[in-house]
Design a protein around this motif. Structure first.
Motif, PDB file in Angstrom:
ATOM      1  N   ARG A  26     -40.128  12.373 -53.100  1.00  0.00           N
ATOM      2  CA  ARG A  26     -40.766  13.384 -54.063  1.00  0.00           C
ATOM      3  C   ARG A  26     -39.975  13.599 -55.378  1.00  0.00           C
ATOM      4  O   ARG A  26     -40.759  13.778 -56.536  1.00  0.00           O
ATOM      5  CB  ARG A  26     -40.860  14.800 -53.260  1.00  0.00           C
ATOM      6  N   THR A  27     -38.736  13.508 -55.217  1.00  0.00           N
ATOM      7  CA  THR A  27     -37.776  13.933 -56.586  1.00  0.00           C
ATOM      8  C   THR A  27     -37.220  12.996 -57.111  1.00  0.00           C
ATOM      9  O   THR A  27     -37.245  13.002 -58.469  1.00  0.00           O
ATOM     10  CB  THR A  27     -36.595  14.986 -55.838  1.00  0.00           C
ATOM     11  N   SER A  56     -52.895   9.959 -56.289  1.00  0.00           N
ATOM     12  CA  SER A  56     -51.982   9.965 -57.183  1.00  0.00           C
ATOM     13  C   SER A  56     -50.905   8.917 -57.446  1.00  0.00           C
ATOM     14  O   SER A  56     -50.452   8.498 -56.337  1.00  0.00           O
ATOM     15  CB  SER A  56     -51.186  11.373 -57.464  1.00  0.00           C
ATOM     16  N   PHE A  57     -50.746   8.449 -58.632  1.00  0.00           N
ATOM     17  CA  PHE A  57     -49.536   7.431 -58.674  1.00  0.00           C
ATOM     18  C   PHE A  57     -48.258   8.110 -58.907  1.00  0.00           C
ATOM     19  O   PHE A  57     -47.214   7.442 -58.850  1.00  0.00           O
ATOM     20  CB  PHE A  57     -49.889   6.578 -59.830  1.00  0.00           C
ATOM     21  N   GLU A  58     -48.024   9.223 -59.274  1.00  0.00           N
ATOM     22  CA  GLU A  58     -46.943  10.028 -59.403  1.00  0.00           C
ATOM     23  C   GLU A  58     -46.425  10.543 -57.979  1.00  0.00           C
ATOM     24  O   GLU A  58     -47.193  11.432 -57.574  1.00  0.00           O
ATOM     25  CB  GLU A  58     -46.895  11.077 -60.485  1.00  0.00           C
ATOM     26  N   LYS A 109     -50.434  15.024 -52.931  1.00  0.00           N
ATOM     27  CA  LYS A 109     -50.325  16.167 -51.849  1.00  0.00           C
ATOM     28  C   LYS A 109     -50.059  15.377 -50.475  1.00  0.00           C
ATOM     29  O   LYS A 109     -50.097  15.828 -49.461  1.00  0.00           O
ATOM     30  CB  LYS A 109     -51.690  16.561 -51.986  1.00  0.00           C
ATOM     31  N   THR A 110     -50.444  13.960 -50.332  1.00  0.00           N
ATOM     32  CA  THR A 110     -50.375  13.355 -49.277  1.00  0.00           C
ATOM     33  C   THR A 110     -49.510  11.904 -49.489  1.00  0.00           C
ATOM     34  O   THR A 110     -49.453  11.365 -50.532  1.00  0.00           O
ATOM     35  CB  THR A 110     -51.802  12.841 -48.739  1.00  0.00           C
ATOM     36  N   VAL A 111     -48.520  11.623 -48.545  1.00  0.00           N
ATOM     37  CA  VAL A 111     -47.759  10.723 -48.788  1.00  0.00           C
ATOM     38  C   VAL A 111     -47.924   9.601 -47.273  1.00  0.00           C
ATOM     39  O   VAL A 111     -48.142   9.910 -46.276  1.00  0.00           O
ATOM     40  CB  VAL A 111     -46.289  11.195 -48.445  1.00  0.00           C
ATOM     41  N   LEU A 112     -48.278   8.385 -47.832  1.00  0.00           N
ATOM     42  CA  LEU A 112     -48.410   7.330 -46.859  1.00  0.00           C
ATOM     43  C   LEU A 112     -47.024   6.688 -46.478  1.00  0.00           C
ATOM     44  O   LEU A 112     -46.332   6.246 -47.484  1.00  0.00           O
ATOM     45  CB  LEU A 112     -49.339   6.106 -47.338  1.00  0.00           C
ATOM     46  N   LYS A 113     -46.958   6.602 -45.184  1.00  0.00           N
ATOM     47  CA  LYS A 113     -45.628   6.010 -44.591  1.00  0.00           C
ATOM     48  C   LYS A 113     -45.888   4.727 -43.558  1.00  0.00           C
ATOM     49  O   LYS A 113     -46.621   4.931 -42.619  1.00  0.00           O
ATOM     50  CB  LYS A 113     -44.795   7.144 -44.061  1.00  0.00           C
TER      51      LYS A 113
END
Length: 606
Positions: free
Chosen positions: A148-149, A181-183, A188-192
């Motif tokens: 995220r950061t 989102s590309f950023e 709001k959702t992260v694919l792992k």
């Protein structure tokens, strides 16, 4: 027996043969080491190529699956459903089941992938095989925070909670992508996407360098990706790895000195698709143990021969060798241009007892006369060069001042008070800068400020008929350049752009690089006449300053700049000219970097 010169020379040549033998032994050692090192390099790089292909295949599977999930309509509809507060919980549950089913089919299509999970900010964790949980603990995890950061898309070997729930205690590597989102910071959702670390670890464990060497797989930040032990902690090794990551070379071999004073061999290869780095470390002692033993024996023998050679050379030096050695030493200083040291190597009080003494004294007298002659010529040339440079510099100010005064007169007649004030302020700042004629160099930032004042005058003069842009790339805080080199080029560009055009377009580019500064000026004028560019190249190459000094005011701009840069920078200055009839002219000056620490007062900065 050795009283005669003949016998001495015989003994000396016998010694040379012995020394030649020792030299040959050393060369054999070096050649053997080079051959062995070349074999190690080629073998290690070949193994790295094979392993790199495996890594690329695994990485491509992760990228392909991530792209499939990211771009699929099922994912987009699921994300939209969960983000819509108006949709009921039952519909959202159906959307989760459908998304998990889709992830299951996707994972089954890629044999190398272990699992796929989606992590939402509200704590929902959705994975393949209809695994759904609500757990916000991942929000405090290191991999989530780094993504995220800092935008870290790869996670090194770690234990994944989703895998543990499936009784899979092994570690995994993960690829992270934002959904919707590309950023990363806005998603709001992260694919792992997870893959077993053994997929990369086991083939790597089968690759060895010598007896104790190990190859490591590093991520984009230089940290080990796999759970490998014994990664070097030596500061020099870590520093060298950082330098390798910044270089353009894709593979190679480095030799580094560790904290114990020993030499380690570093073999590396960059993996383009994942931007990872394969680095292998092996001790030089392990690879060249037998060669080092041979080198020690040769070294002892060489030391013995060296002592004998010193004794013989000392004995011969009182005959011919010592005077000739002093003469040779004096010649080397002459070659370097140090005539004072050359004279000190030959005493003026030595008696002339033979041909060697006569040659030595004659050479000393010649050096004394040559030093005096060169000193005189150098001082005259330096004075002449300074005078020529000041003459070139003084051509700039009157030429520009006359044009600006004519503009101010015209503005006054047109009663354009605001424009007149603007021109007067810009001219005042430029004149304050121009009055520092005793300084050959100026900080690049002040040269740019001077140019901006000049551009503001041009914009008042030509208004909408002039389109001029200035782009600065890099940080011009410390660099210094020769004064007044941009304004004459811009003046020429504007002047010739109006020859066949109603609107002049001038582009100015300034690029600060590590070891040089590039100044670029382009216009939409008629282009240079045939042969003029070649003439400028020839004048700069042969430093024909007299032609510039005798040129009329209408033609001094470009020639003046090229002459002053050539005079100040010498061979370190280069330039290019691209010109075509009707298409304009582009001029680029390439100056070597000069950094300064001078303090300039606020008043002088304008």
């Amino acid at each position: 027996m050795f009283y005669s010169l003949k016998n001495r020379l015989i003994a000396f040549f016998v010694l040379l043969l012995v020394v030649a033998f020792g030299t040959m032994s050393i060369l054999v050692f070096r050649e053997s080491r080079a051959i062995l090192g070349s074999y190690i390099k080629s073998s290690a790089l070949e193994k790295m190529d094979e392993y790199g292909s495996l890594v690329n295949v695994g990485a491509m599977q992760l990228y392909d699956l991530s792209s499939l999930v990211f771009n699929n309509e099922v994912t987009k509809n699921w994300d939209a459903t969960l983000s819509d507060p108006a949709i009921s919980e039952g519909e959202k549950m159906l959307a989760n089941i459908g998304m998990s089913t889709f992830l299951t089919h996707a994972v089954n299509s890629y044999s190398g992938v272990s699992s796929v999970s989606l992590y939402r900010q509200d704590g929902l964790v959705l994975s393949d095989d209809k695994q759904m949980t609500t757990d916000t603990s991942f929000l405090q995890s290191q991999w989530y925070s780094n993504f995220r950061t800092r935008g870290n898309h790869w996670v090194s070997a770690h234990t994944d909670p989703v895998e543990l729930k499936r009784s899979r205690p092994y570690q995994v590597l993960s690829l992270l992508l934002p959904i919707g989102s590309f950023e990363p910071s806005l998603a709001k959702t992260v694919l792992k996407v997870n893959v077993s670390s053994d997929f990369f670890q086991e083939p790597l464990n089968r690759i060895h360098l010598g007896e104790s060497g190990t190859i490591f797989l590093l991520d984009q930040e230089g940290s080990p990706i796999l759970s490998q032990e014994r990664y070097p902690t030596d500061p020099e090794a870590l520093k060298r790895v950082d330098l390798i990551r910044e270089r353009y070379e894709q593979q190679g071999v480095e030799y580094i000195r560790n904290a114990k004073g020993d030499t380690d061999i570093l073999v590396y290869k960059k993996l383009k698709k994942s931007n990872w780095l394969l680095v292998g470390f092996v001790s030089e002692k392990d690879l060249y143990a037998s060669l080092f033993s041979l080198r020690t024996t040769i070294l002892i023998f060489t030391i013995f021969l060296l002592i004998a050679a010193i004794l013989v050379a000392t004995w011969l030096s009182y005959g011919i060798s010592k005077p000739l050695s002093r003469l040779a030493s004096a010649m080397r200083y002459v070659q370097k241009g140090d005539f004072t040291m050359a004279e000190s190597r030959i005493s003026a009080e030595l008696p002339v007892a033979n041909e060697v003494g006569f040659v030595t004294q004659t050479f000393r007298n010649m050096v004394s006369q040559l030093r005096l002659h060169i000193k005189t010529e150098f001082e005259l040339k330096l004075l002449r060069q300074q005078a020529e440079y000041k003459a070139l510099l003084m051509q700039i100010n009157p030429h520009f001042l006359f044009n600006t005064l004519e503009l101010m007169s015209s503005l006054s007649m047109q009663q354009r008070t605001d424009d007149s004030v603007k021109v007067i302020e810009s001219l005042g700042k430029m004149l304050r800068f121009s009055l520092r004629v005793n300084e050959d160099l100026t900080p690049l930032r002040e040269e740019i400020a001077y140019l901006r004042h000049y551009i503001s005058i041009l914009e008042v003069r030509f208004r909408e008929r002039l389109h001029i842009s200035l782009e600065v790339e890099g940080r011009p805080e410390r660099q210094e350049v020769v004064k007044f080199i941009l304004q004459p080029l811009v003046e020429n560009a504007v002047k010739y752009s109006f020859v066949h055009q109603t609107v002049a377009e001038v582009r100015i580019g300034i690029k600060v690089e590590a070891d040089r500064v590039r100044l670029h000026v382009a216009d939409n004028g008629p282009g240079m006449p045939d042969g003029l560019a070649e003439q400028l190249y020839e004048e700069s190459a042969h430093s024909r300053l007299d032609q510039v000094l005798n040129t009329g005011n209408g033609q001094i701009g470009l020639r003046n700049v090229l002459a002053r840069c050539s005079l100040y920078y010498g061979p370190g200055f280069t330039f290019t000219i691209e010109s075509a009839a009707g298409l304009g002219t582009e001029i680029e000056l390439i100056l070597p970097v000069r950094e300064g620490m001078r303090h300039v007062s606020g008043a002088d900065r304008g």
